[in-house]
Design a protein around this motif. Structure first.
Motif, PDB file in Angstrom:
ATOM      1  N   GLN A   1     -14.560   8.015  -2.539  1.00 42.50           N
ATOM      2  CA  GLN A   1     -13.439   7.543  -3.352  1.00 42.50           C
ATOM      3  C   GLN A   1     -13.835   7.384  -4.814  1.00 42.50           C
ATOM      4  O   GLN A   1     -13.073   7.728  -5.718  1.00 42.50           O
ATOM      5  N   LEU A   2     -15.030   6.838  -5.058  1.00 40.04           N
ATOM      6  CA  LEU A   2     -15.515   6.710  -6.434  1.00 40.04           C
ATOM      7  C   LEU A   2     -15.604   8.066  -7.115  1.00 40.04           C
ATOM      8  O   LEU A   2     -15.118   8.262  -8.230  1.00 40.04           O
ATOM      9  N   LEU A   3     -16.259   9.010  -6.444  1.00 41.39           N
ATOM     10  CA  LEU A   3     -16.459  10.326  -7.047  1.00 41.39           C
ATOM     11  C   LEU A   3     -15.143  11.082  -7.176  1.00 41.39           C
ATOM     12  O   LEU A   3     -14.943  11.831  -8.138  1.00 41.39           O
ATOM     13  N   SER A   4     -14.239  10.882  -6.215  1.00 45.96           N
ATOM     14  CA  SER A   4     -12.925  11.512  -6.300  1.00 45.96           C
ATOM     15  C   SER A   4     -12.214  11.089  -7.578  1.00 45.96           C
ATOM     16  O   SER A   4     -11.669  11.923  -8.309  1.00 45.96           O
ATOM     17  N   SER A   5     -12.223   9.777  -7.860  1.00 49.12           N
ATOM     18  CA  SER A   5     -11.560   9.276  -9.063  1.00 49.12           C
ATOM     19  C   SER A   5     -12.320   9.644 -10.333  1.00 49.12           C
ATOM     20  O   SER A   5     -11.732   9.752 -11.409  1.00 49.12           O
ATOM     21  N   LEU A   6     -13.618   9.820 -10.206  1.00 53.51           N
ATOM     22  CA  LEU A   6     -14.435  10.185 -11.363  1.00 53.51           C
ATOM     23  C   LEU A   6     -14.199  11.635 -11.761  1.00 53.51           C
ATOM     24  O   LEU A   6     -13.923  11.949 -12.929  1.00 53.51           O
ATOM     25  N   TYR A   7     -14.258  12.524 -10.781  1.00 49.72           N
ATOM     26  CA  TYR A   7     -14.202  13.956 -11.088  1.00 49.72           C
ATOM     27  C   TYR A   7     -12.788  14.486 -11.284  1.00 49.72           C
ATOM     28  O   TYR A   7     -12.611  15.652 -11.621  1.00 49.72           O
ATOM     29  N   CYS A   8     -11.778  13.613 -11.110  1.00 46.57           N
ATOM     30  CA  CYS A   8     -10.437  14.058 -11.494  1.00 46.57           C
ATOM     31  C   CYS A   8     -10.313  14.084 -13.023  1.00 46.57           C
ATOM     32  O   CYS A   8      -9.394  14.695 -13.563  1.00 46.57           O
ATOM     33  N   HIS A   9     -11.247  13.436 -13.723  1.00 47.15           N
ATOM     34  CA  HIS A   9     -11.321  13.503 -15.183  1.00 47.15           C
ATOM     35  C   HIS A   9     -12.224  14.689 -15.552  1.00 47.15           C
ATOM     36  O   HIS A   9     -13.450  14.609 -15.423  1.00 47.15           O
TER      37      HIS A   9
END
Length: 453
Positions: free
Chosen positions: A17-25
């Motif tokens: 979840q962290l990386l999902s929200s990070l890499y959407c940027h």
């Protein structure tokens, strides 16, 4: 190139979840991320899934690395995200099952009450060790704490170390999304009773036309003002508490609003762990919580379900979701790396942000973030009754932090004596017996760190 260290990254779902929200940027595509966990098997699974996510998004998978050595992960880091859970689910079961023998039936047991106190005793020493390493290896990094009990851990960090620290929780975010649904301004956001509900909650956006002022402590923050298209709609909350569909879904918070005048940001199951009004006996619990919410059991269910989905994602038969979620760490990192201003809910040392709460406690307030870092909003005084409820929890937090920093278990016992739910149900002799039983059962995770005064 900025570096992020995720400590406790063996929690594959949360890391995803962290990386999902990070890499959407897309602006953050070049970040270096190091995953760390002492459980090498769980760490490998998180690492494999993270690389699969980068490959799916057309990014360089070599930007992700993994290590079981925390010092290696921390070396040169700009952001350190703490999501540890000392001992996993095993001590959490003891946190819940032993107090139940003494009549203290916790719905969650991870923030206050016997469960929250002992979780803090396990977690704070680990946090202090991380901060010691950070002081040597990355003294200018931001320490971002997600582990519970969030307020005592963040409080201990701010007392112990000069490292810049913030505690993050998504309670305010999903509460505002829920209120928007209740008020007909967005989709209805259900409290999670299933893994599918949890997914919906984690990706519940707040409508862009809503702005909220809030203040308090983690898991007991108060909605002070809600603006919709710039128009004050705070009084609309009073109307919704009389609707049967909302009371059935959120009865405890409706009761608290009815008697105290403000909406709390903690869901109504979890809220009952922090106050003495709803859990004095089984009949009372069933009255206010006809549908129970055992988070420990739900966590086990989610792990079982999601392990199958993770395997499908690793096999390439199920896509990995990459989009913004309720998590604020990616928003902080994006704002500090790009300079684009973000508004989040964050937990920091009070220092007068809320004037009628202790200056050294940790409070949850709106925080603006940019390249210059964190800029907390001064709230002023909370409504007196709301501050008073906060203080009942702050008293316990203060003693737990004192116990951890001085290694004196007497302070931890005093914390349990002052816990609102425990004090409403047990005599002092019963509290002493409960404390000693919890202490004996958890020696393997306390590792001789504490001594009796």
């Amino acid at each position: 190139m900025k570096k992020i260290a995720i400590i406790g990254a063996g929690s594959t779902m949360f890391t995803r979840q962290l990386l999902s929200s990070l890499y959407c940027h897309k602006e953050l595509a070049g970040l270096q991320v190091v995953l760390e966990d002492i459980d090498t098997k769980a760490l490998q699974r998180s690492f494999d899934l993270a690389r699969k996510m980068l490959e799916q998004e057309g990014l360089d998978p070599n930007l992700i690395s993994a290590t079981s050595n925390p010092r290696e992960a921390l070396s040169g880091a700009d952001f350190v995200i703490n999501c540890i859970q000392v001992g996993g689910l095993e001590p959490w079961k003891l946190d819940v099952e032993i107090p139940r023998k003494y009549g203290v039936d916790q719905e969650v047991g991870d923030t206050l009450g016997p469960g929250g106190i002992f979780r803090a005793l396990r977690h704070i020493p680990a946090v202090l060790s991380i901060l010691d390493d950070m002081a040597e290896l990355c003294p200018n990094a931001l320490f971002i704490n997600y582990a519970n009990p969030l307020a005592p851990l963040t409080w201990a960090a701010t007392e112990y170390s000069e490292i810049s620290s913030i505690g993050l929780c998504y309670g305010v975010t999903y509460t505002v999304a829920q209120l928007a649904g209740y008020m007909g301004l967005g989709p209805w956001v259900e409290h999670p009773h299933s893994p599918e509900d949890w997914d919906k909650l984690m990706y519940s956006p707040i409508p862009d036309n809503i702005d909220v002022t809030f203040g308090g402590i983690n898991h007991m923050t108060w909605i002070l003002k809600i603006l919709v298209d710039g128009i004050d709609k705070t009084n609309e909350i009073e109307k919704i508490i009389h609707r049967k569909d909302i009371y059935d879904a959120d009865g405890v918070r409706c009761e608290v609003f009815k008697h105290f005048g403000y909406w709390s940001t903690e869901n109504h199951w979890h809220f009952t762990d922090y106050v003495p009004y709803f859990r004095k006996n089984e009949a009372m619990i069933n009255r206010y919580l006809p549908r129970r919410w055992n988070l420990l059991q739900l966590a086990e269910t989610i792990h079982q379900r999601d392990s199958k989905n993770i395997q499908r994602q690793l096999d390439g038969t199920l896509p990995i979701r990459v989009e913004k979620s309720v998590l604020n760490a990616p928003k902080i990192i994006h704002a500090m790396c790009t300079g684009q201003v973000a508004k989040i809910n964050g937990n920091v040392k009070n220092n007068g942000l809320i004037t009628n709460l202790p200056s050294d406690c940790v409070v949850e307030v709106p925080i603006y973030v940019d390249k210059g870092g964190l800029h907390p909003t001064a709230i002023g005084a909370l409504p007196t009754q709301c501050a008073a409820l906060n203080k009942t929890n702050i008293n316990v937090q203060e003693l737990v932090v004192e116990a951890a920093l001085t290694k004196n278990l007497d302070s931890a016992f005093h914390a349990l004596c002052l816990d609102p739910l425990t004090a409403a149900l047990c005599t002092l002799d019963q509290i002493k017996a409960m404390f000693d039983e919890l202490l004996d059962a958890q020696q393997q995770w306390l590792k001789g760190y504490y001594t009796r005064g």
